[in-house]
Enzyme design. Sequence first.
Site, PDB file in Angstrom:
ATOM      1  N   LEU A 214       4.070  -4.068  29.490  1.00  0.00           N
ATOM      2  CA  LEU A 214       4.884  -4.371  30.657  1.00  0.00           C
ATOM      3  C   LEU A 214       6.338  -4.255  30.220  1.00  0.00           C
ATOM      4  CD1 LEU A 214       3.305  -7.470  32.469  1.00  0.00           C
ATOM      5  CD2 LEU A 214       3.746  -5.227  33.465  1.00  0.00           C
ATOM      6  N   ASP A 215       7.185  -3.720  31.104  1.00  0.00           N
ATOM      7  CA  ASP A 215       8.595  -3.611  30.771  1.00  0.00           C
ATOM      8  C   ASP A 215       9.160  -4.963  30.347  1.00  0.00           C
ATOM      9  OD1 ASP A 215       8.465  -0.972  31.494  1.00  0.00           O
ATOM     10  OD2 ASP A 215       9.284  -1.291  33.501  1.00  0.00           O
ATOM     11  N   PHE A 216      10.210  -4.917  29.546  1.00  0.00           N
ATOM     12  CA  PHE A 216      10.878  -6.131  29.072  1.00  0.00           C
ATOM     13  C   PHE A 216      11.308  -7.010  30.240  1.00  0.00           C
ATOM     14  CE2 PHE A 216      14.900  -8.157  27.600  1.00  0.00           C
ATOM     15  CZ  PHE A 216      14.372  -8.960  26.601  1.00  0.00           C
TER      16      PHE A 216
END
Length: 280
Positions: free
Chosen positions: A151-153
């Site tokens: 998952l993106d930061f």
Amino acid sequence: VPACDRRGSSRAGGRGASLSMEETSSKDFTSVRFVDYRRDVLPVEKHVALSGLYTYKEAWKVASEGHVRVNGEQARCGDLVSESDEVLVHGRRLPPRQKIVSYLLNKPRKVLSSCTIGGNATKGELSKAEEFGTVIDLVPSNPRVSPAGRLDFDSEGLIVLTNDGSLIKLLTSPQYQMPKTYLALVRSFKYPEGPSDEQLASLVKGIALQNKDVLSCASARRIEHGAEDNTHWMEVILTEGKNREVRKLFKGIGFTVLRLIRTRIGSIAGPCEQEGNLRE
């Protein structure tokens, strides 16, 4: 067909592996199937991963490169081994297998969804990991697990962490097209009423990026208005996991994603209501 492949023999248990043949017949066909009666038998790469010393990718790599020996013989990916076999990696004997575990984590924002903090990590990932931590910090340290995908930061929501390589492959390999559901809070001052039906249809049809890549989603629909002006909650389902795909899709139709939450992975959903919540 044997569980690993049809090489005809297994390295498990040395030269006398317990693979048996059973012949079944009926009016229409006669076939031969291979049956492995031992339940402790696993492919060598999975056995190596369950030692806790290697991730599944690392275990597959050392096995495919010929660094694994089983009972004195070089092993290949897919060869079967049991807990009673002597397995060496780079000449070192492996510790006993760890149990297979899987965790469902509600990842908070500003947490890196990676377990790679070593040589493969970028400088940006290293600095973020040192400052904010990773998803590995939010789960028990023993046995060792890896995130199934990322998952993106700045994104949040469900992510699976496991030491089961088969599950990781099922959840992440493009060949299985595992659907992942997201809630996206979007905003556009140019389109204050939110995405039109035509714009949502274009997300499914495909958006061409400046680098000529084409991104698309399986479905996109409006949920409700956001709490602030010009904001809207959207539901998007993806069947592939390209980098920052949801954000790029909405940018392609003139919207900015303010918040992105993964709410479902295939049939896997909560309860993990609060950020950082974990369940096995």
